[in-house]
Design a protein around this motif. Sequence first.
Motif, short mmCIF file in Angstrom:
data_model
loop_
_atom_site.label_atom_id
_atom_site.label_comp_id
_atom_site.label_asym_id
_atom_site.label_seq_id
_atom_site.Cartn_x
_atom_site.Cartn_y
_atom_site.Cartn_z
N TYR A 1 28.77 62.11 64.89
CA TYR A 1 27.62 61.23 65.05
C TYR A 1 28.07 59.97 65.80
O TYR A 1 29.19 59.49 65.61
CB TYR A 1 27.07 60.77 63.69
CG TYR A 1 26.48 61.84 62.81
CD1 TYR A 1 27.29 62.59 61.97
CD2 TYR A 1 25.10 62.07 62.78
CE1 TYR A 1 26.74 63.55 61.14
CE2 TYR A 1 24.55 63.02 61.95
CZ TYR A 1 25.38 63.76 61.13
OH TYR A 1 24.84 64.71 60.30
N THR A 2 27.17 59.43 66.62
CA THR A 2 27.41 58.15 67.26
C THR A 2 26.22 57.24 66.95
O THR A 2 25.23 57.67 66.36
CB THR A 2 27.57 58.29 68.78
OG1 THR A 2 26.42 58.95 69.31
CG2 THR A 2 28.82 59.09 69.11
N GLU A 3 26.33 55.99 67.36
CA GLU A 3 25.34 54.98 66.96
C GLU A 3 23.92 55.43 67.27
O GLU A 3 23.63 56.01 68.31
CB GLU A 3 25.63 53.65 67.64
CG GLU A 3 25.56 53.64 69.15
CD GLU A 3 25.82 52.24 69.70
OE1 GLU A 3 24.84 51.62 70.16
OE2 GLU A 3 26.98 51.78 69.67
N GLY A 4 23.04 55.19 66.29
CA GLY A 4 21.63 55.54 66.43
C GLY A 4 21.29 56.94 65.96
O GLY A 4 20.13 57.24 65.69
N GLN A 5 22.29 57.81 65.85
CA GLN A 5 22.02 59.18 65.41
C GLN A 5 21.87 59.24 63.89
O GLN A 5 22.43 58.42 63.16
CB GLN A 5 23.12 60.13 65.88
CG GLN A 5 23.18 60.31 67.38
CD GLN A 5 24.22 61.32 67.81
OE1 GLN A 5 25.26 61.48 67.19
NE2 GLN A 5 23.95 62.02 68.91
N PHE A 6 21.13 60.22 63.42
CA PHE A 6 20.93 60.42 62.00
C PHE A 6 20.57 61.88 61.79
O PHE A 6 20.30 62.64 62.73
CB PHE A 6 19.81 59.51 61.46
CG PHE A 6 18.44 59.89 61.98
CD1 PHE A 6 17.57 60.64 61.19
CD2 PHE A 6 18.02 59.51 63.24
CE1 PHE A 6 16.31 61.01 61.66
CE2 PHE A 6 16.76 59.88 63.72
CZ PHE A 6 15.91 60.62 62.93
N LEU A 7 20.57 62.30 60.54
CA LEU A 7 20.17 63.67 60.18
C LEU A 7 19.13 63.56 59.08
O LEU A 7 19.42 63.07 57.99
CB LEU A 7 21.38 64.47 59.69
CG LEU A 7 21.11 65.92 59.27
CD1 LEU A 7 20.55 66.73 60.43
CD2 LEU A 7 22.39 66.56 58.74
N ASP A 8 17.91 63.98 59.37
CA ASP A 8 16.84 63.83 58.40
C ASP A 8 16.99 64.85 57.27
O ASP A 8 17.71 65.86 57.39
CB ASP A 8 15.48 63.98 59.07
CG ASP A 8 14.49 62.93 58.59
OD1 ASP A 8 13.49 62.68 59.28
OD2 ASP A 8 14.72 62.34 57.49
N PHE A 9 16.31 64.58 56.14
CA PHE A 9 16.43 65.43 54.97
C PHE A 9 16.04 66.87 55.29
O PHE A 9 15.05 67.13 55.97
CB PHE A 9 15.55 64.90 53.83
CG PHE A 9 16.08 63.65 53.20
CD1 PHE A 9 15.39 62.46 53.30
CD2 PHE A 9 17.28 63.67 52.51
CE1 PHE A 9 15.87 61.30 52.72
CE2 PHE A 9 17.77 62.51 51.92
CZ PHE A 9 17.07 61.33 52.03
N HIS A 10 16.81 67.80 54.76
CA HIS A 10 16.57 69.22 54.98
C HIS A 10 17.34 70.00 53.93
O HIS A 10 18.16 69.45 53.19
CB HIS A 10 17.05 69.63 56.38
CG HIS A 10 18.54 69.53 56.55
ND1 HIS A 10 19.20 68.31 56.67
CD2 HIS A 10 19.51 70.48 56.59
CE1 HIS A 10 20.49 68.52 56.79
NE2 HIS A 10 20.71 69.83 56.74
#
Length: 416
Positions: free
Chosen positions: A314-323
Amino acid sequence: MLDHLITHDDALRMVPTDRNELATAIGRLRDELRSLPKDADPTRTRILTRWIGIGQMSMGHHDEALTFLRQSLDIAATTGNTRAVVATGLNLADAHRYAGDAQSADALYRRALNTARNQQPELVDYALQHTGKHLMERGDLTGAQAHLQEALRLRIAKEDTELVKSTQAALDRVEMLISQAGASAVAPADPGEWSRQWTTWLQSRTTTLTPSRWAQDFPALRDALAGITAHQRVHPRHLRHQHDQSFPPVLLAAMAKEAEKAVATDGYLHNGKRNAAVGDAANHFAAQVDLTAVVSRSTGLHVEQPHTAVYIAYTEGQFLDFHVDEAGFGEANLILCLRHERPTGALRVSATVFINTDGYLECALAPGDCVVFDGALTPHGRTPLSPGESVTLVSFGFRACNQATHTPTNLPAAPR
């Protein structure tokens, strides 16, 4: 190119007719690939990498298969060869399926079939055949039957006896499995669709992007998720380096270096972050460290050696939404942090986050820290990275030693 050295086993997966001969043939293709000049026609590079990948997949060398097939697919896309994009995309989907990554395989099969229908109609039967086998392995026997029946009709129209024979063999196996499922011939629920429905519902109710919503969101989520959490094989456990668990620093450093190179050269975008196949450093780590003991000691679940792994960046600004994950990754997941860089004095750092019966559990993993959890039955994700922040992880998938006693039944459907 290698067709004569590859056949199919009883489960309709590709296997060598002779392992030594296939390994030798793959070696010759690799020698030719290495000897190509830098200005060589990319078509030859694409063909060689594709067949090396197919050969490695048949040999059971999943990581190398994924690397070469992804390279071949990238060349096909760059050169605008849509026919090769479909064919190689199906091969790459097969490689993910063989490696136990059903979620990535599913996306690739759907993309290849859609492209074939719209741009390469002569390849629709191939896409249906590969997708049908994928659905069969996931337990969606009704879907598999429909895909294979359509493929059979198209292949009969082509008047290609060998293709018809291949599809008929797959269709016979699906119909046998349906028969075994009971006289009513009702196929079991599609676990992939179950996961997707729950993920869609979760992302419509909450998000990792706004933690300020969590307290407000949680009561309704807790009640809806009670039927899932009751079946969890593993509850999330944050294991801290040198306190709960100590891994050799030299092995962690080797994986971090390998991950950085793999993501930069062969990484691919998946769910908003970069993934890459693991290599020798991760395999050496798994061979030297008793990860089964780590999982068993921290969770009480006895597991086999990890059957799959992947680097995640991951780099800045990235995320992983709930799943929730598809079941193919295993009954237990172990995510190990290899590198976490953040600016000094940052007010908030990104964390792996879970929804459980008590609320939201945030695990800010430092290098060497890991978290063990049940990805298929525990909603999870990652909060956004701040400016200047980056995270590199490796994720291992484990199957329970006795899967029969740890396979949940009567899981609740996602709310509507």
